[in-house]
Design a protein around this motif. Structure first.
Motif, PDB file in Angstrom:
ATOM      1  N   GLN A  34       0.816  -1.217   0.000  1.00 41.39           N
ATOM      2  CA  GLN A  34       0.000   0.000   0.000  1.00 41.39           C
ATOM      3  C   GLN A  34       0.849   1.266   0.000  1.00 41.39           C
ATOM      4  O   GLN A  34       0.405   2.297  -0.520  1.00 41.39           O
ATOM      5  CB  GLN A  34      -0.933   0.006   1.212  1.00 41.39           C
ATOM      6  N   ASP A  35       2.045   1.190   0.569  1.00 38.98           N
ATOM      7  CA  ASP A  35       2.918   2.366   0.539  1.00 38.98           C
ATOM      8  C   ASP A  35       3.300   2.705  -0.895  1.00 38.98           C
ATOM      9  O   ASP A  35       3.373   3.877  -1.276  1.00 38.98           O
ATOM     10  CB  ASP A  35       4.193   2.115   1.365  1.00 38.98           C
ATOM     11  N   ALA A  36       3.543   1.672  -1.679  1.00 38.03           N
ATOM     12  CA  ALA A  36       3.886   1.890  -3.085  1.00 38.03           C
ATOM     13  C   ALA A  36       2.686   2.497  -3.820  1.00 38.03           C
ATOM     14  O   ALA A  36       2.842   3.391  -4.655  1.00 38.03           O
ATOM     15  CB  ALA A  36       4.311   0.575  -3.744  1.00 38.03           C
ATOM     16  N   GLN A  67     -11.494   9.503  -6.175  1.00 35.81           N
ATOM     17  CA  GLN A  67     -11.376   8.419  -5.179  1.00 35.81           C
ATOM     18  C   GLN A  67     -11.745   7.103  -5.828  1.00 35.81           C
ATOM     19  O   GLN A  67     -11.046   6.106  -5.688  1.00 35.81           O
ATOM     20  CB  GLN A  67     -12.348   8.649  -4.023  1.00 35.81           C
ATOM     21  N   GLU A  68     -12.877   7.119  -6.528  1.00 36.05           N
ATOM     22  CA  GLU A  68     -13.358   5.903  -7.190  1.00 36.05           C
ATOM     23  C   GLU A  68     -12.317   5.407  -8.194  1.00 36.05           C
ATOM     24  O   GLU A  68     -12.081   4.199  -8.318  1.00 36.05           O
ATOM     25  CB  GLU A  68     -14.697   6.207  -7.869  1.00 36.05           C
ATOM     26  N   THR A  69     -11.683   6.348  -8.887  1.00 32.29           N
ATOM     27  CA  THR A  69     -10.661   5.982  -9.880  1.00 32.29           C
ATOM     28  C   THR A  69      -9.504   5.230  -9.223  1.00 32.29           C
ATOM     29  O   THR A  69      -9.075   4.186  -9.727  1.00 32.29           O
ATOM     30  CB  THR A  69     -10.128   7.258 -10.577  1.00 32.29           C
ATOM     31  N   PHE A  70      -9.027   5.751  -8.112  1.00 27.15           N
ATOM     32  CA  PHE A  70      -7.876   5.114  -7.468  1.00 27.15           C
ATOM     33  C   PHE A  70      -8.254   3.798  -6.801  1.00 27.15           C
ATOM     34  O   PHE A  70      -7.462   2.847  -6.790  1.00 27.15           O
ATOM     35  CB  PHE A  70      -7.184   6.076  -6.493  1.00 27.15           C
TER      36      PHE A  70
ATOM     37  N   GLN B  70      -7.671   4.782   1.173  1.00 31.50           N
ATOM     38  CA  GLN B  70      -7.030   3.708   1.937  1.00 31.50           C
ATOM     39  C   GLN B  70      -8.075   2.851   2.651  1.00 31.50           C
ATOM     40  O   GLN B  70      -7.969   1.620   2.683  1.00 31.50           O
ATOM     41  CB  GLN B  70      -6.073   4.311   2.954  1.00 31.50           C
ATOM     42  N   SER B  71      -9.100   3.506   3.212  1.00 32.99           N
ATOM     43  CA  SER B  71     -10.098   2.735   3.962  1.00 32.99           C
ATOM     44  C   SER B  71     -10.879   1.825   3.009  1.00 32.99           C
ATOM     45  O   SER B  71     -11.309   0.742   3.389  1.00 32.99           O
ATOM     46  CB  SER B  71     -11.038   3.654   4.742  1.00 32.99           C
ATOM     47  N   GLN B  72     -11.031   2.251   1.771  1.00 40.06           N
ATOM     48  CA  GLN B  72     -11.754   1.417   0.810  1.00 40.06           C
ATOM     49  C   GLN B  72     -10.879   0.285   0.284  1.00 40.06           C
ATOM     50  O   GLN B  72     -11.354  -0.836   0.094  1.00 40.06           O
ATOM     51  CB  GLN B  72     -12.247   2.268  -0.357  1.00 40.06           C
ATOM     52  N   ILE B  73      -9.616   0.558   0.047  1.00 39.29           N
ATOM     53  CA  ILE B  73      -8.777  -0.491  -0.537  1.00 39.29           C
ATOM     54  C   ILE B  73      -8.418  -1.561   0.485  1.00 39.29           C
ATOM     55  O   ILE B  73      -8.099  -2.692   0.117  1.00 39.29           O
ATOM     56  CB  ILE B  73      -7.500   0.042  -1.238  1.00 39.29           C
TER      57      ILE B  73
END
Lengths: 208, 261
Positions: A34-36, A67-70, B70-73
């Protein structure tokens, strides 16, 4: 700085190009780091948000769609080919997210469409490269002129002029042929020059 | 290069889309053509205006956007790729102590019980009938009447009342049964510990992994249950004992796998 501004000195045109992120970071993000993925967001969050905003002209909607895109990008990281550019891939997802949002809005009969955004004032008043501020009035006129373009023209204009994408990249993002893109860009420029003739005439002293 | 062609290609020249040879031809033409130079200046002004607008209209993501993403992923964590050999090796060094200790203890139990069961399996194959003084050679085919003969006329050893009683050595079957019970108990203790560890982490695991784990667990539990039933029916069968211990071992492996994710 997460972008390189390439100045084509002998032609005098500035073109914004976003430096791609390293393949190692992409590989780590694909394996669930997730950091990457955060590094990818830090690099491309602003251009993607700006791109979406240039299509919908509604900042809160643009943020939601970014947000949805990412999130969608994270879910589908494995579809990103090793030789693919992350920026092209992300812009492609962003474009699909915007289209789906527009369709959903039509289905829900909301009073929002890609061609009729809310009249939000432009916030930024940063100086232009030559040191002069673009006046608020001019900003609004350009914005209005862009809004009046149809979706395909606005899309290619945004990707080519604001984001410095090549025709090949734009074709990958939009799915349109390069021939259609060139035609749309040419027509977009004619329409914009026609609507902004007074300002363009004032800038260069020549007929727009 | 003529003026009509030149003016058509100026935008492509501005954005570096042209072949280097054609770009050079255009630049050469611009040096000597005032009409095309004027068109080039107009294009510079136009693109400069729009580029400035594009820069002005850029917006920065809000501070909370990454947190929201982050909370969604977290809920849709992608399945990690298969770890390499070295990742597995190094990963085991970072596994919580509890799980490492469980794994080590189970390994010892499994080795001990497995060897015992194997020993008895091999021994059973070579010494099928119990030793009897009346039978000069070992007969591998069991003769049902023989045990009776053994019991009735078998000479009992002389017992010296003054000496303390000799404790009867447990039979092979009793040893096996003891080992199997001990191993099963240890496995069950390890399973309880792992179960607690998994329960704490369950909310962090993705639903697909949990579903797969529960399906595999159900099959292994069935295997354990049917081995237990078989062992109750044939308590002296070392093969059945081995099956039961293997099933336990598989259950522990499965639980360790999910606990280490």
């Amino acid at each position: 700085m997460n972008e390189l501004v390439l100045s084509l000195a002998n032609e005098g045109v500035s073109k914004r190009v976003y430096a791609e992120i390293s393949p190692q970071i992409v590989a780590r993000a694909r394996s669930g780091d997730q950091d990457a993925f955060h590094a990818i967001f830090m690099r491309f969050g602003r251009p993607v948000l700006s791109f979406i905003n240039q299509l919908v002209y509604d900042q809160s909607l643009a943020e939601e769609l970014t947000q949805e895109t990412f999130v969608r990008a994270y879910r589908n990281l494995r579809t990103l080919g090793e030789d693919s550019k992350v920026s092209t891939w992300l812009f492609g997802i962003a474009r699909n997210v915007v289209r789906e949002s527009a369709r959903q809005a039509i289905r829900q009969k909301k009073d929002v469409s890609l061609d009729e955004p809310e009249p939000i004032e432009l916030r930024s008043s940063s100086p232009t490269p030559d040191g002069n501020l673009l006046g608020r009035e001019l900003n609004q006129e350009i914005r209005r002129a862009l809004i009046e373009l149809d979706e395909d023209k606005r899309l290619v204009f945004s990707l080519k002029i604001f984001h410095g994408k090549s025709y090949e990249e734009i074709s990958g993002i939009t799915g349109h042929s390069i021939g259609k893109l060139k035609t749309d860009l040419h027509r977009a420029r004619i329409e914009l020059k026609s609507r902004l003739s007074g300002y363009l005439g004032g800038e260069s002293g020549a007929k727009a | 290069m003529n003026c009509a062609n030149c003016k058509e290609e100026l935008v492509e020249l501005a954005y570096g889309e042209l072949d280097p040879r054609i770009s050079q031809e255009l630049r050469t033409h611009l040096e000597s053509c005032s009409s095309c130079t004027l068109a080039w200046r107009e294009l510079e002004a136009e693109l400069g205006l729009f580029t400035a607008y594009g820069q002005n209209s850029e917006i920065q993501p809000s501070a909370g956007m990454w947190t929201a993403i982050q909370s969604q992923i977290r809920e849709i964590e992608p399945a990690p790729s298969r770890p390499t050999f070295w990742q597995n090796l190094l990963g085991s060094l970072t596994v919580p102590a509890l799980i490492r200790q469980t794994a080590f203890a189970v390994l010892l139990i499994a080795a001990s019980a497995g060897l015992t069961a194997y020993y008895f399996t091999s021994r059973r194959a070579s010494t099928d009938a119990p030793i009897s003084a009346r039978v000069p050679t070992v007969d591998f085919k069991p003769i049902p009447e023989k045990p009776k003969e053994k019991e009735a006329p078998a000479p009992t050893p002389d017992i010296d009342e003054s000496k303390p009683k000799i404790v009867k050595r447990p039979s092979d079957d009793e040893i096996l049964d003891l080992q199997v019970r001990r191993a099963a108990r240890e496995y069950e203790n390890a399973i309880k510990l792992l179960d607690r560890s998994i329960a704490k982490r369950k909310s962090e695991l993705d639903p697909d992994s949990i579903r797969q784990y529960e399906a595999s667990l159900a099959m292994v539990n069935e295997s354990i249950e049917s081995s237990r039933i078989a062992l109750r029916e044939h308590p002296q069968d070392p093969l059945t004992a081995r099956f039961l211990l293997s099933a336990y071992s598989r259950k522990v492996e499965l639980m360790q796998e999910i606990a280490m994710r």
